[in-house]
Every structure is written in C-alpha cells, then in structure tokens.
Write a protein that holds these residues in place. Structure first.
Motif, PDB file in Angstrom:
ATOM      1  N   ALA A  75       0.875  -1.188   0.111  1.00  7.49           N
ATOM      2  CA  ALA A  75       0.210   0.157  -0.319  1.00  7.49           C
ATOM      3  C   ALA A  75       0.767   1.201   0.159  1.00  7.49           C
ATOM      4  O   ALA A  75       0.483   2.078  -0.438  1.00  7.49           O
ATOM      5  N   LYS A  76       1.829   1.044   0.873  1.00  2.00           N
ATOM      6  CA  LYS A  76       3.030   2.051   0.954  1.00  2.00           C
ATOM      7  C   LYS A  76       3.447   2.567  -0.445  1.00  2.00           C
ATOM      8  O   LYS A  76       3.901   4.506  -0.706  1.00  2.00           O
ATOM      9  N   SER A  77       4.123   1.499  -1.152  1.00  2.00           N
ATOM     10  CA  SER A  77       4.334   1.890  -1.948  1.00  2.00           C
ATOM     11  C   SER A  77       3.683   1.783  -3.473  1.00  2.00           C
ATOM     12  O   SER A  77       3.531   2.415  -4.688  1.00  2.00           O
ATOM     13  N   GLY A  78       2.007   2.718  -2.911  1.00  2.00           N
ATOM     14  CA  GLY A  78       0.956   2.972  -4.196  1.00  2.00           C
ATOM     15  C   GLY A  78       0.410   2.066  -4.652  1.00  2.00           C
ATOM     16  O   GLY A  78      -0.677   2.227  -5.939  1.00  2.00           O
ATOM     17  N   GLY A  79       0.516  -0.026  -4.355  1.00  2.00           N
ATOM     18  CA  GLY A  79      -0.419  -0.299  -4.621  1.00  2.00           C
ATOM     19  C   GLY A  79      -2.289  -0.494  -4.214  1.00  2.00           C
ATOM     20  O   GLY A  79      -1.833   0.298  -3.041  1.00  2.00           O
ATOM     21  N   LEU A  80      -2.828  -0.973  -5.040  1.00  2.00           N
ATOM     22  CA  LEU A  80      -4.498  -0.814  -4.941  1.00  2.00           C
ATOM     23  C   LEU A  80      -4.795  -1.294  -3.866  1.00  2.00           C
ATOM     24  O   LEU A  80      -4.189  -2.752  -3.921  1.00  2.00           O
ATOM     25  N   VAL A  81      -4.976  -0.983  -2.747  1.00  2.00           N
ATOM     26  CA  VAL A  81      -5.538  -2.355  -1.517  1.00  2.00           C
ATOM     27  C   VAL A  81      -7.047  -1.747  -1.216  1.00  2.00           C
ATOM     28  O   VAL A  81      -6.957  -0.341  -0.813  1.00  2.00           O
ATOM     29  N   LEU A  82      -8.053  -2.773  -1.465  1.00  2.00           N
ATOM     30  CA  LEU A  82      -9.331  -2.668  -1.193  1.00  2.00           C
ATOM     31  C   LEU A  82     -10.117  -2.868   0.381  1.00  2.00           C
ATOM     32  O   LEU A  82      -9.561  -4.606  -0.252  1.00  2.00           O
ATOM     33  N   GLY A  83     -10.385  -2.011   0.671  1.00  2.00           N
ATOM     34  CA  GLY A  83     -11.255  -3.542   2.167  1.00  2.00           C
ATOM     35  C   GLY A  83     -12.304  -3.430   1.984  1.00  2.00           C
ATOM     36  O   GLY A  83     -12.891  -1.767   2.263  1.00  2.00           O
TER      37      GLY A  83
END
Lengths: 228, 77
Positions: A75-83
């Motif tokens: 997430a911190k490297s810009g990846g998409l995280v959906l919760g």
C-alpha cells in the motif's frame, strides 16, 4: 490483471469476492494470513467477515497478522488495497486509513441494501463509473465511522470521503444514515487515493436476477481503470 | 508479575452499550444512575520482576494493541 484476496480465520466474504473478481476478469489468488509474501498483484483485497471472531476490537487482531506487513508495504508503495466491511475495519486498525469503526448507534446488526453516493471519482476505483449513486448491501454491527474533528477536516479538504450513505436520489441526511457514521461516511480513501475502505459489499451485487448489478459496475470499472 | 489494565472510551465518544445499560438500570429502579460508560479490563501475567519495567511493557502493549487510541484511553492499575 492480478488480484489477491487475504483470508483470515473468520473471514466469510472471501469466496464471494473471489467469484466476483474472476467474473469480471481478474486472475485472483487466495492468500492465507500466515503467509510471508504476497503474490504479484495489481489489487489486494481484505474481505468482509468476522476475522478472529471480532475479538478485542473488530479487525484488531487481523491487523497484526503476518501477511499485513507485506500489505502495508504494498500500500505504501502505491499499490491498490481494497478493504470491504471487516477489511475496512482492518485497514483502520493498521493505520493505513484514519479513524475507527464503532458499534452501530442503535446497537443492532444491520443487514440491508443501502444507497451510496460517490463523492470522488478521481481515483482508480470510481473513475469513469457511469452512476453517481450505487445500491449495495451492508451487513455489519460496527460500521459507525468516527474520527477526530481534525482528521475529519483533513478527509474533507483532501476529498477522501469516497462514498456516503444517501437516498436513491443521492441526498445525504440523518434519515438515510444506517449506523450513525459521522457525515454519513460509508467509505474513505487514503490521501494518495490508492487505498479504499468501505462498509458496503459490491461483491454481493453482481447478479442481474438475485441482487442487482451495481457491484458489477464497480468491478468492471475498476478492471478498466487498472488496464489503462 | 501481574499487571491490570483498564481500557475505556475517551470522553465525548459515543457509548451506545453504556447508554443501554444506564437506561436499563433506570428502568430497574435505579433512577439515580445518570451515566454508564462501559470499558474493558485485562489481567496481564508478565514474566518480569521489576514493576516499573513490567508497567512500561504493559504500556507499550496498550499503545500497540490493547487500546485504539483514536477512541480509547487506558489506565495501568
């Protein structure tokens, strides 16, 4: 596009999410919470459910599980995280999203369809989506979003309130607030807009006959945005 | 040694369970109850003889897991 759904003990929307992602063309992998590393992914999903039986606080134990440090790095490297739902609760417990999801104001488990208004389309999740209001399902006991007034101001100034509970015409007021969430918040983005947490379940709205298809819109749109 | 920790909601944070308990107590014939705030209590058995060190470990545990500092305060007894 590749996605990964993390399974925690007590997750129960993980397979629904797998079905939804595959239906719209993601190559999805299921990842166990005790794994060290994430498979190569364009999207990580923290699914709904009751991880660790909601012990201590919803999402608090899952938020310290082994795989989470990889999710945080992603997430911190810009990846998409959906919760989604419990996934949203986990995101707030890890600190990836601000605030907290408290018990519903009326102390009731709520299970029903709601309308949500999309407030911000400048992100991969909602860019170019054809509708302004989606009908999605909620099922939770702790969906009452709360944060400090300073944090709320930051959310508003930075356009991070992704979706709000509303009526079918898109009007947000107390009458359509199911759980007491501050400012009718149903979902928020982080400041970089790559992390989305929301209480409603798009994966439950992907069948024309059973549920309606506003969830289908969400997944199709997300996939299209990722391809660009 | 044994360390006791109490986690409570911060002032101003809505506590629907506390409110429901208060109203029930009122209805049971305790009209003098004006407010109930519900919290959590933890008994920690810590393998450490030095009380100050044990308490400082417990404080770290509270900050990292036992309390959510967005809405909760903790007290080490």
């Amino acid at each position: 596009m590749k996605s990964s759904v993390i399974i925690f003990p007590g997750s129960n929307c993980d397979r629904d999410m797998d079905v939804a992602l595959k239906k719209f063309g993601f190559q999805n992998k299921m990842v166990w919470h005790n794994d060290d590393n994430l498979p190569e992914s364009d999207l990580i999903v923290l699914p709904g459910g009751f991880s660790y039986g909601d012990y201590l606080r919803c999402g608090s134990i899952a938020g310290k599980s082994k795989i989470i440090s990889s999710v945080i790095n992603f997430a911190k490297s810009g990846g998409l995280v959906l919760g989604i739902c419990n996934g949203f609760q986990i995101l707030t417990e890890t600190g990836l999203l601000p605030g907290v999801l408290q018990q519903n104001k009326n102390i009731e488990f709520i299970c029903k369809n709601v309308f949500i208004k999309i407030n911000n389309k400048e992100n991969k999740y909602f860019k170019n989506i054809e509708k302004e209001v989606l009908e999605l399902h909620i099922a939770h006991n702790e969906g009452n979003y709360f944060c400090s007034s300073d944090e709320l101001k930051k959310l508003e100034d930075n356009n991070q309130i992704a979706v709000s509970y509303c009526n079918k015409d898109g009007n947000c007021d107390d009458n359509v607030n199911p759980n007491g969430a501050i400012r009718n918040i149903a979902g928020i983005l982080n400041d970089k807009k790559n992390i989305l947490g929301m209480m409603p379940h798009p994966e439950r709205m992907i069948d024309k006959y059973l549920s309606g298809e506003d969830g289908s819109l969400f997944f199709k749109n997300l996939l299209n945005n990722l391809k660009k | 040694m044994k360390i006791k920790v109490v986690v409570t909601l911060k002032n101003g944070v809505l506590d629907p369970q506390g409110k429901a308990i208060q109203q029930t107590l009122n209805g049971m014939g305790f009209p003098e109850i004006e407010s109930v705030r519900q919290g959590k209590y933890f008994d920690l058995e810590i393998n450490e003889k030095d009380e100050a060190k044990a308490k400082s470990k417990a404080e770290e545990m509270c900050r990292k897991l036992l309390a959510n500092l967005v809405i909760e305060d903790f007290k080490i007894l």
